[in-house]
Design an enzyme around this catalytic site. Structure first.
Site, PDB file in Angstrom:
ATOM      1  N   ILE A  86       6.736 -12.955  12.090  1.00 15.36           N
ATOM      2  CA  ILE A  86       7.047 -12.916  10.668  1.00 15.36           C
ATOM      3  C   ILE A  86       7.170 -14.355  10.180  1.00 15.36           C
ATOM      4  O   ILE A  86       7.439 -15.265  10.961  1.00 15.36           O
ATOM      5  CB  ILE A  86       8.325 -12.099  10.367  1.00 15.36           C
ATOM      6  CG1 ILE A  86       9.519 -12.585  11.195  1.00 15.36           C
ATOM      7  CG2 ILE A  86       8.089 -10.626  10.588  1.00 15.36           C
ATOM      8  CD1 ILE A  86      10.793 -11.811  10.936  1.00 15.36           C
ATOM      9  N   ASP A  87       6.939 -14.559   8.893  1.00 20.98           N
ATOM     10  CA  ASP A  87       6.906 -15.907   8.341  1.00 20.98           C
ATOM     11  C   ASP A  87       8.245 -16.611   8.494  1.00 20.98           C
ATOM     12  O   ASP A  87       9.298 -15.971   8.598  1.00 20.98           O
ATOM     13  CB  ASP A  87       6.526 -15.857   6.860  1.00 20.98           C
ATOM     14  CG  ASP A  87       5.158 -15.255   6.624  1.00 20.98           C
ATOM     15  OD1 ASP A  87       4.312 -15.368   7.531  1.00 20.98           O
ATOM     16  OD2 ASP A  87       4.935 -14.675   5.551  1.00 20.98           O
ATOM     17  N   LYS A  88       8.206 -17.926   8.436  1.00 20.14           N
ATOM     18  CA  LYS A  88       9.395 -18.763   8.588  1.00 20.14           C
ATOM     19  C   LYS A  88      10.531 -18.304   7.677  1.00 20.14           C
ATOM     20  O   LYS A  88      11.674 -18.157   8.112  1.00 20.14           O
ATOM     21  CB  LYS A  88       9.036 -20.226   8.287  1.00 20.14           C
ATOM     22  CG  LYS A  88      10.225 -21.167   8.278  1.00 20.14           C
ATOM     23  CD  LYS A  88       9.831 -22.555   7.791  1.00 20.14           C
ATOM     24  CE  LYS A  88      11.055 -23.439   7.632  1.00 20.14           C
ATOM     25  NZ  LYS A  88      10.721 -24.751   7.035  1.00 20.14           N
ATOM     26  N   ARG A 124       3.203 -10.376   0.922  1.00 17.68           N
ATOM     27  CA  ARG A 124       3.218 -11.406  -0.122  1.00 17.68           C
ATOM     28  C   ARG A 124       1.899 -11.405  -0.904  1.00 17.68           C
ATOM     29  O   ARG A 124       1.893 -11.496  -2.140  1.00 17.68           O
ATOM     30  CB  ARG A 124       3.484 -12.768   0.513  1.00 17.68           C
ATOM     31  CG  ARG A 124       4.834 -12.849   1.209  1.00 17.68           C
ATOM     32  CD  ARG A 124       4.921 -14.033   2.161  1.00 17.68           C
ATOM     33  NE  ARG A 124       4.910 -15.310   1.443  1.00 17.68           N
ATOM     34  CZ  ARG A 124       4.829 -16.488   2.060  1.00 17.68           C
ATOM     35  NH1 ARG A 124       4.729 -16.560   3.374  1.00 17.68           N
ATOM     36  NH2 ARG A 124       4.839 -17.596   1.338  1.00 17.68           N
TER      37      ARG A 124
END
Length: 302
Positions: A137-139, A237
């Protein structure tokens, strides 16, 4: 080295070879492809070419993909929030702001650094930089990740992701007011040809499907739960922006004027999968981070 081959299609005629190759695989950056061409790893009709070579119809391109550079990952003691662990898998709740795995130039402070201090036995299938990592998962997205401790577990979890049997539910706050309660976004995603650091919806992208339903509506925002059917980079997103409701706080895909919360309001709250050894279905739920609850209460008051 892994070898891949590609035949130039009609819509790729006249395009530079570095652009063509960087669009057929979203994981390849244009800079990386240019280096492969300069190093002689790319042949067109069995001949070396320059990075500005213009492709012709039915050109046979062969790419020798170099092995990733072997780098040492330093174990770092961290206070990881482990939700489940046995001999095969770990489920960990990643905080907002933490990168999942190291990359050249960013070798410390990642979840992998912490996992390597926590346990020594992680699957080696994804190499030294991503031991045990089967998805990420993204930062600036918080929430649950499953990590493989051996190759059997790794292959099982990856196969479940491919078969779309893993449950992955996210909570998101988006700009605008979504009028319908439920929706499905089925739109292919690939790297943005105009901005190599971003993903976008394009006709020749990889299939991407996101289901969502509205949990709560505010004056200028909507609180939704998104369930992934596929797992493309930045999928939620990109998809929410595509239908006109970008994520609040998102510096890459959101509007210029958005909430100042240090990144997108996105939390991977539910994760479910079949245990790789027993086949028992396991499901875990992580509560919203404190900053997220504060934000929701603020929107409710407004």
């Amino acid at each position: 080295m892994e070898k891949m081959e590609h035949i130039v299609l009609e819509e790729q005629v006249g395009e530079r070879i570095d652009k063509v190759l960087s669009t057929i695989n979203a994981e390849w950056s244009r800079t990386q492809v240019q280096q492969w061409i300069k190093d002689g790893h790319v042949l067109v009709n069995e001949k070396n070419v320059k990075t500005n070579y213009k492709c012709s119809l039915n050109d046979a391109i062969s790419i020798l993909i170099p092995e990733p550079e072997e780098l040492d990952v330093i174990p770092e003691e961290m206070n990881l929030e482990i939700y489940y662990e046995d001999h095969d898998v770990i489920v960990v709740n990643k905080p907002k702001g933490m990168v999942v795995h190291p990359a050249p130039g960013h070798m410390t402070g990642t979840l992998v650094n912490g996992l390597m201090a926590h346990c020594k036995d992680l699957s080696g299938i994804n190499g030294v930089l991503r031991p045990g990592i089967v998805h990420r998962i993204d930062k600036d997205t918080s929430g649950l990740l499953m990590v493989a401790k051996n190759d059997l577990a790794h292959e099982s979890l990856v196969n479940q992701l491919v078969a779309k049997t893993v449950t992955r539910k996210y909570r998101a706050i988006v700009h605008g007011n979504i009028q319908h309660d439920y929706g499905t976004i089925d739109a292919p995603i690939a790297r943005d040809p105009k901005d190599r650091q971003s993903m976008t919806v394009v006709d020749n992208g990889k299939k991407a499907v996101t289901h969502f339903h509205v949990l709560e509506r505010f004056t200028d925002f909507t609180y939704v739960e998104c369930q992934l059917e596929t797992g493309r980079t930045h999928q939620i997103r990109v998809h929410m922006k595509y239908i006109g409701f970008p994520l609040a706080g998102d510096p890459k895909y959101g509007p210029r004027k958005t909430l100042d919360i240090g990144g997108q309001a996105l939390h991977a709250g539910v994760l479910g999968f079949n245990h790789p050894r027993t086949n028992e279905y396991l499901e875990f739920e992580a509560p919203l981070p404190e900053y997220y609850e504060v934000l929701l209460n603020k929107l409710r008051r407004e």
